[in-house]
Design a protein around this motif. Sequence first.
Motif, PDB file in Angstrom:
ATOM      1  N   THR A 261      -1.864   2.257   9.237  1.00  0.00           N
ATOM      2  CA  THR A 261      -1.530   0.827   9.162  1.00  0.00           C
ATOM      3  C   THR A 261      -1.821   0.575   8.294  1.00  0.00           C
ATOM      4  O   THR A 261      -0.984  -0.029   7.531  1.00  0.00           O
ATOM      5  CB  THR A 261      -2.735  -0.029   9.923  1.00  0.00           C
ATOM      6  N   VAL A 262      -2.578   0.734   6.992  1.00  0.00           N
ATOM      7  CA  VAL A 262      -2.613   0.688   5.169  1.00  0.00           C
ATOM      8  C   VAL A 262      -1.304   1.399   4.815  1.00  0.00           C
ATOM      9  O   VAL A 262      -0.728   0.253   3.763  1.00  0.00           O
ATOM     10  CB  VAL A 262      -3.716   1.060   4.910  1.00  0.00           C
ATOM     11  N   SER A 263      -0.776   1.999   5.095  1.00  0.00           N
ATOM     12  CA  SER A 263       0.103   2.099   4.325  1.00  0.00           C
ATOM     13  C   SER A 263       1.648   1.539   4.880  1.00  0.00           C
ATOM     14  O   SER A 263       2.666   1.179   4.363  1.00  0.00           O
ATOM     15  CB  SER A 263       0.712   3.553   4.856  1.00  0.00           C
ATOM     16  N   LEU A 264       1.276   1.133   5.819  1.00  0.00           N
ATOM     17  CA  LEU A 264       2.421  -0.119   6.299  1.00  0.00           C
ATOM     18  C   LEU A 264       2.163  -1.439   5.349  1.00  0.00           C
ATOM     19  O   LEU A 264       3.546  -1.878   5.069  1.00  0.00           O
ATOM     20  CB  LEU A 264       1.908  -0.292   7.795  1.00  0.00           C
ATOM     21  N   VAL A 265       1.205  -1.629   5.372  1.00  0.00           N
ATOM     22  CA  VAL A 265       0.839  -2.882   4.901  1.00  0.00           C
ATOM     23  C   VAL A 265       1.068  -2.378   3.472  1.00  0.00           C
ATOM     24  O   VAL A 265       2.026  -3.216   2.335  1.00  0.00           O
ATOM     25  CB  VAL A 265      -0.711  -3.011   4.637  1.00  0.00           C
ATOM     26  N   ASP A 266       0.831  -1.818   2.310  1.00  0.00           N
ATOM     27  CA  ASP A 266       1.506  -1.617   1.264  1.00  0.00           C
ATOM     28  C   ASP A 266       2.796  -1.328   1.103  1.00  0.00           C
ATOM     29  O   ASP A 266       2.798  -1.341  -0.105  1.00  0.00           O
ATOM     30  CB  ASP A 266       1.118  -0.132   1.015  1.00  0.00           C
ATOM     31  N   ALA A 267       3.501  -1.091   1.552  1.00  0.00           N
ATOM     32  CA  ALA A 267       4.878  -0.730   1.532  1.00  0.00           C
ATOM     33  C   ALA A 267       5.557  -2.460   1.944  1.00  0.00           C
ATOM     34  O   ALA A 267       7.290  -2.282   2.293  1.00  0.00           O
ATOM     35  CB  ALA A 267       6.110   0.309   3.192  1.00  0.00           C
ATOM     36  N   ASN A 268       4.644  -3.218   2.353  1.00  0.00           N
ATOM     37  CA  ASN A 268       4.984  -4.392   2.366  1.00  0.00           C
ATOM     38  C   ASN A 268       4.270  -5.397   1.888  1.00  0.00           C
ATOM     39  O   ASN A 268       4.552  -6.389   1.726  1.00  0.00           O
ATOM     40  CB  ASN A 268       5.205  -5.126   4.043  1.00  0.00           C
ATOM     41  N   GLY A 269       4.829  -4.790   0.775  1.00  0.00           N
ATOM     42  CA  GLY A 269       4.058  -5.333  -0.436  1.00  0.00           C
ATOM     43  C   GLY A 269       2.261  -5.605  -1.201  1.00  0.00           C
ATOM     44  O   GLY A 269       1.991  -5.932  -1.441  1.00  0.00           O
ATOM     45  N   GLY A 270       1.619  -4.903  -0.167  1.00  0.00           N
ATOM     46  CA  GLY A 270       0.225  -5.001  -0.242  1.00  0.00           C
ATOM     47  C   GLY A 270      -0.601  -5.832   0.588  1.00  0.00           C
ATOM     48  O   GLY A 270      -0.628  -6.874   0.162  1.00  0.00           O
ATOM     49  N   TRP A 271      -1.617  -5.829   0.092  1.00  0.00           N
ATOM     50  CA  TRP A 271      -2.432  -6.639   1.164  1.00  0.00           C
ATOM     51  C   TRP A 271      -2.601  -7.781   0.891  1.00  0.00           C
ATOM     52  O   TRP A 271      -2.378  -8.906   0.911  1.00  0.00           O
ATOM     53  CB  TRP A 271      -4.035  -6.141   0.869  1.00  0.00           C
ATOM     54  N   SER A 272      -2.549  -7.803  -1.075  1.00  0.00           N
ATOM     55  CA  SER A 272      -2.730  -9.118  -1.655  1.00  0.00           C
ATOM     56  C   SER A 272      -1.880 -10.763  -1.536  1.00  0.00           C
ATOM     57  O   SER A 272      -1.988 -11.085  -0.990  1.00  0.00           O
ATOM     58  CB  SER A 272      -3.366  -9.325  -3.466  1.00  0.00           C
ATOM     59  N   ASP A 273      -0.151  -9.099  -1.588  1.00  0.00           N
ATOM     60  CA  ASP A 273       0.557 -10.321  -1.741  1.00  0.00           C
ATOM     61  C   ASP A 273       0.997 -10.514  -0.478  1.00  0.00           C
ATOM     62  O   ASP A 273       1.771 -11.473   0.170  1.00  0.00           O
ATOM     63  CB  ASP A 273       1.587  -9.270  -2.143  1.00  0.00           C
ATOM     64  N   PHE A 274       0.876  -9.664   0.513  1.00  0.00           N
ATOM     65  CA  PHE A 274       1.295  -9.634   2.298  1.00  0.00           C
ATOM     66  C   PHE A 274       0.435 -10.603   2.582  1.00  0.00           C
ATOM     67  O   PHE A 274       0.857 -11.778   3.359  1.00  0.00           O
ATOM     68  CB  PHE A 274       0.125  -8.065   2.411  1.00  0.00           C
TER      69      PHE A 274
END
Lengths: 471, 293
Positions: A261-274
């Motif tokens: 799930t962290v890799s999914l968020v990273d693939a969507n811009g990373g946590w801060s931008d996401f």
Amino acid sequence: MRARSLRVLGCVAAISLATAACGGVGDDTAGGDGSEVSFGGETTGGDGKAGGSDNEINVTGSMTTLGFSVEDEIAKARVAEVKQAYPDLDLKVTSGAFDEQQFLSAVAAGKPPSAVYLPRSELGTYAAKGALLPLDDCIEAQGIDMSLYRESAVSQVTYDGQIYGIPEFNSVRLVLANSNALQDAGLSPDDIDVSDWDGVMAASKQLYQTGGSGIQRIGFDPKIPEFFPLWVAAAGGELVSEDGQTAYLDSPEAVEALTYTVSLVDANGGWSDFKTFRDTWDFFGDNNQFVADQLGAFPMEDWYLDVLADVSPNAPVTAMPFKDREGNLLTYATGQAWSVPKGSNNPTAACAFAATMTSTDAWMAAAEASKADRKKSGGAYLGTWTANKEADERIFAEVYEPSGIESLDQAVKVLQSLQDSAIVDPPSPAAAEVKKAWEDAVLRALQGDQSPEEALQQAQKEATEAIADAQ
Amino acid sequence: MRPETRAAYGFLSPWVIGFLGLTLGPVIATFVMSFSDYDVLSSTQWVGAENYRDALDDPHAHAALKNTFFYTALYVPLSIGIALGLALLLQSAGRLKGVFRTVIYLPVVTPPVATGVLFLQLLNGQTGLINNVLGTFALPTPNWTTDPMWIKPGIVIMSLWSVGSVTLILFAALAEVPAHLREAALVDGAGAWRRFYHITLPMISPAIFFSVVVNTIASLQLFSEVYTMYFGATTTPPPEEALFYVVYLFEQAFRDFEMGYAAALSWLLFLIIMAITAVQLVVSRRLVHYRSD
């Protein structure tokens, strides 16, 4: 100068004392003793039918509730059922959401409400603290058939072999996808089959869009930390044992789920931008993330369908079930329960109230009232989801009618399919602390402060200590 | 007793009565509670200094204290500097002085919860007004609310919203600076900066010192705005960078019901505030000029 300094210091000391000190004094004189409590059944009066009992139970006097508001038609109709069943009962419903401080302070002061309406996930903690009464005698007195209630909900209100709450609403999670975004990306709903994690990752990358000011569309939002238990279950694990006494936060399944799930968020811009982008959504408005094309898909609670039905019934939404990696239906359920606090002034009435509020007849009346209200306001009625299986069956057989809005009607079918495939947070003596431990771990991993393994190992240590301290 | 003394006691009495009647009892109770294990429901158990020892070993308390010190060190000088600048501008505002004074003070009356919610929008890294302005000048546009490095500076920006109260204190102090001193310096050929540095600043130094002490105490006790922004009704757990000392104290007391531990934390904060204030008092002897007239 010295005298002035001392005077100023003295004043500062007084001000600081006045403001830095916090908290108040309570005592340990919580009233009531579970061993002496009677839930009625031996006297006369009242019809007692709503609770399903053949006994005649004397439900009189006064009772108060905490954590419940009579604001919508569903609440009003069920309270009306109680008043009709027990006309001699002086019922006072204190409006407002469940407030832990208010509740525990009232219990400690020996003046708790007669009945309390609280999240099922927190019930184990209060049972372990001795703040609630076991309801086995209540269930017997009222003749409540617990087999009618969903197993997952009943397991959540059962602590140390005893039942401490009567389950009420039931909310489950499903996957909602943006049909327009899928079409634009040349994808179909089958490409968002969450049993195929690689497939979801690939689809997410196709759906993800950036522009001048940053992210323009998130591909797939795994909704962590809040839905992390669902992802762990999908990987075949659990965060806490069924009895709530053992944490498994650093299990291989949990690590696998967090890594993915962290890799999914990273693939969507990373946590801060996401998260920054997600915070800009008009989540409850008519320009929500589906209408504004800001999201590809995400798992979401069922109540959000009612929001969509209200503000944007024609939003391009396709509903899909969540699944585990084997392809089995899976969902994560939460809800509330009615409990009777230690020291309740009228446990007989509280028990009868809980039985009536969750009875099939009351839910049917509530569903009819809700449907009529939605019709009056021009909104679609999408059903009433309860922890009472019999009530749900009757509501969807006798009250519910398809709205004619294809996306919403299809979503209702998905919800019906998921009801018996739910996992829940087990009743833990340290539910809040355990939840905080894994939530913080997920955040540390999302922020890149720790690897998923390190974050969950720390969480496991914190949760284990919290459970040990709570016993 | 002189009439002035009686009047002084009269004016002081509401606070004294409030303190003795409503505050002193809980203060004493927290002190006793800080040596006990108390979770509201169970009976109280005496644990000696264990809560204080736990606080010294608690990594979350350390992180919260570090965040609070960082914030205080950034906010207090910035707020005094900006307030002083605004007060000087106000002084030369002419007839519109009253209007500007009201405008500058208005944000102070905004409820802290509303301020927290408002700044969540203003500080949004993608659509917030603050980054829009920064972007116009080609300045960096960080994610103030989600990037751990920028969370505390973002909270400082939010706090500067209510700099109006210090502005008014300094504005009042500036009005008290005798005009003849500035005129004498002008006659002696002193420029604007020298007049400000050698005359105005020393004359208003007691007001600045008062503002520094009060703002330092308030900063060390920051709670409402931060709690609203990061700890309220949100599905995402708060980042550790937003964990301030009083927020942690509150969570220990009213989320985890560790009342004894929370009481110990509050007394440790009291001691920290006392120590910092004592240092400020010592330093003030060299820097603060009290008029002798």
